[in-house]
Motif scaffolding. Structure first.
Motif: not given
Length: 96
Positions: A5, A7-11, A13-14
């Motif tokens: 994933m 960085l934007t996908e992780q952000q 999701i968070r």
């Protein structure tokens, strides 16, 4: 095949997880900011109950109304922030 994933996908999701957790138990923390007109100094704190010393948090999906009060020495702002982390950011930003 393993997908890594970005960085934007992780952000995203968070943020979504944080929002879902907050929707289950929405808490608005009250922050009091005092602006002293005589000295130009600002002080800010998360409001606590006078008797129990517990932080004041309102559980509601609707944001409580903010308030502004004028005194002889300055202006007092009461603002509500979604969750403790947001309230702590406000305290750090408004204390100079």
């Amino acid at each position: 095949m393993i997908k890594v994933m970005g960085l934007t996908e992780q952000q995203c999701i968070r943020e979504e997880t944080e929002y879902r957790d907050w929707k289950k138990c929405p808490l608005w923390y009250c922050v009091k900011t005092l602006f002293n007109m005589n000295t130009g100094k600002m002080e800010s704190e998360i409001v606590r109950d006078e008797k129990t010393k517990q932080l004041i948090a309102i559980q509601d999906t609707e944001k409580p109304l903010d308030g502004v009060y004028e005194t002889a020495s300055g202006t007092i702002y009461y603002t509500y922030h979604r969750g403790y982390a947001e309230a702590a950011k406000q305290v750090a930003a408004a204390t100079i």
